[in-house]
Design an enzyme around this catalytic site. Sequence first.
Site, mmCIF file in Angstrom:
data_model
loop_
_atom_site.group_PDB
_atom_site.id
_atom_site.type_symbol
_atom_site.label_atom_id
_atom_site.label_comp_id
_atom_site.label_asym_id
_atom_site.label_seq_id
_atom_site.Cartn_x
_atom_site.Cartn_y
_atom_site.Cartn_z
ATOM 1 N N SER A 1 2.721 -0.902 -10.580
ATOM 2 C CA SER A 1 2.719 -2.116 -11.079
ATOM 3 C C SER A 1 1.841 -2.337 -12.188
ATOM 4 O O SER A 1 1.640 -3.254 -12.887
ATOM 5 C CB SER A 1 2.207 -3.130 -9.793
ATOM 6 N N GLY A 2 0.822 -1.363 -12.329
ATOM 7 C CA GLY A 2 0.031 -1.384 -13.505
ATOM 8 C C GLY A 2 -1.274 -1.871 -13.028
ATOM 9 O O GLY A 2 -2.153 -1.903 -13.428
ATOM 10 N N GLY A 3 -1.566 -2.076 -11.431
ATOM 11 C CA GLY A 3 -2.740 -2.595 -10.843
ATOM 12 C C GLY A 3 -3.272 -1.273 -10.191
ATOM 13 O O GLY A 3 -2.727 -0.195 -10.183
ATOM 14 N N HIS B 1 -18.853 -14.961 11.424
ATOM 15 C CA HIS B 1 -18.189 -13.744 11.305
ATOM 16 C C HIS B 1 -19.077 -12.744 10.624
ATOM 17 O O HIS B 1 -19.347 -12.596 9.482
ATOM 18 C CB HIS B 1 -16.912 -13.916 10.491
ATOM 19 N N GLU C 1 -18.512 -9.518 10.426
ATOM 20 C CA GLU C 1 -17.875 -8.466 10.000
ATOM 21 C C GLU C 1 -17.476 -8.558 8.445
ATOM 22 O O GLU C 1 -17.162 -7.885 7.788
ATOM 23 C CB GLU C 1 -16.573 -8.299 10.686
ATOM 24 N N ASP D 1 -3.981 -0.503 -6.723
ATOM 25 C CA ASP D 1 -3.526 -0.005 -5.493
ATOM 26 C C ASP D 1 -2.465 1.106 -5.843
ATOM 27 O O ASP D 1 -2.600 2.265 -5.317
ATOM 28 C CB ASP D 1 -3.119 -1.040 -4.590
ATOM 29 N N SER D 2 -1.389 0.678 -6.643
ATOM 30 C CA SER D 2 -0.375 1.624 -6.789
ATOM 31 C C SER D 2 -0.756 2.668 -7.632
ATOM 32 O O SER D 2 -0.271 3.873 -7.383
ATOM 33 C CB SER D 2 0.926 1.031 -7.112
ATOM 34 N N CYS E 1 -17.107 -15.561 17.293
ATOM 35 C CA CYS E 1 -16.307 -16.856 17.224
ATOM 36 C C CYS E 1 -15.507 -17.169 18.481
ATOM 37 O O CYS E 1 -16.110 -17.248 19.518
ATOM 38 C CB CYS E 1 -15.544 -16.623 16.002
#
Length: 538
Positions: free
Chosen positions: A243-245, A189, A191, A247-248, A105
């Site tokens: 958070s209940g998600g 792109h 990637e 990642d954490s 780009c």
Amino acid sequence: MLTILKHATDEALADIRNEMRVRQTTKFILLFSMGSQFDHLIVRQLATLGIYCVVADPSSVTADDVKKAAPAGIIVSGGPASVYNEPPPFDGAIFDLGIPTFGICLGFQMLAQRVGASVTPQTKREFGVHTFRAAGNDPLFDGVARETQVLESHGDAVNADASFDILGTTENAPVAAGRHKHLWGVQFHPEVTDSLEGMKMFENFCVKICGITDRFPAHSVAEQKIAALKKQVAGKKVLIALSGGSDSSVVAYLLKAALSQENPRGDTSRMTGIYIRGIDRPDDEAYVQKYFGTQDWIEVKICDATDRFLEVLRGKLTMPEKRLAMRGVYKNVLETEIEKMGADFIAQGTLYTDLVESGHGHDTGARRAQIKLHHNTDLGFSVPELSPLETEVKDSARSIGRDIGVPEDLLIRHPFPGPGLVVRIEGEVNAETLAIARAADGIYVEELRAAGLYPSVWQAGATLTRSEHSVSKGDDAGTGHVLALWAVWSVNGFTARFAELPYDFLARVSRRITNEIRAVGAVVYRISDKPPATIEWG
Ligand code: XMP
């Protein structure tokens, strides 16, 4: 964070040689990070291919530095600058060194300009997924289908002229890929996962063009992270924001593994998980209770901050000011708990995406756009932060979770922004608007699950807009809010396409929402991709 080459000092070169020894390779790629949101994905793609990649700062690394470092190849990334209005900081003589170079780009436009090709702003901007048609038989496209899907996101374009061999085109880019001697460039792109064969193009560039054949074996990422955490948390106490998600939850499990040798019989005094109630989804708290509340290695505390959130959000109308206000409460709640617990560290599930959108990323001199200030960056806590996922994106964080036994039900939960429903309410966030947004989210997610659509959608949300719609409900007439539903397909959140949800499903959700939530007058569905739109409304 990743180490950046600023100058080819003896020390920096020794570091690179050392790292090559560890990785059992004799060659590396130098990536000039020009500030694109996607730069980190290039490093990740090369890592997946077993290729060592050193990130270089374009504002300080000169052609002399590059000669000394002697990389096998160079990649120049995209970025928000323009060769026209805002020439990026870069020593153009690097293009004359004869080292195989791949411009992406903006990187392509820079090298094209260097060899005398003209680059002009396009009348039609290219955003989104397009069909790339390869021409000729260049090694860059060995094994790549003659027609393949690529993601383009650019306003300037390289014009067709004698200075470049055209290697491929798309509808709006007559030179979607080109070559001039040792310089290759693409307008798209490779990637991002939307460019279906991008990984193959990187492999061709590194292996076939640059001759990097001694690739290093991939290590277990989870093991490396646990080993690093073990050193940091030995004998210490950690407070983690749950958070209940996904990642954490992954971070909690990494910490569990890091603390397990010291804590074999379970001792919840070493790790406390704090869940902040107030601007959350209907079922987040239940997930935290279900998966962490009964464990013997973590103590869970619920903190109800509803009133504090509502107080700071009163009268705030724009998304940036609401994001800023929400961060203050988030930080204060955590600081109070750090003090109560006597925590030595605060751990968060911050992803690379959060950092890069907040204007961070590779620490180079190239300008980087701030898309939105995420809730979990630059908070300046009184204790050091542990963010073991800050080099990861959503899909890689999930695979780390799978490696270490995080329950699948937690891992596949849709991402949810830290600022919670705040970014899904236009205008003032108050008790009433929060209740509407929460009820709409509840219905939408319940129906997605019931229809079996939840796992195939990457993220879905309902945004309460400020638009009013006239309504006639039986004998009653008046106006009601317009509620916007959205859902996306994505891999890592860097790019996304709107999910083509079935009409009968949308009709069912719309009917339920307008019937069950009195204040909603009409429901619409958003059909924009990222880029140019972001995933969240605000
Ligand atoms: P956008 O909306 O910028 O978001 O395309 C990409 C992903 O990040 C989530 N998001 C956030 N996550 N704190 C977070 O932890 C934030 O402040 C934040 N803002 C956006 C968004 O939900 C999407 O998954």
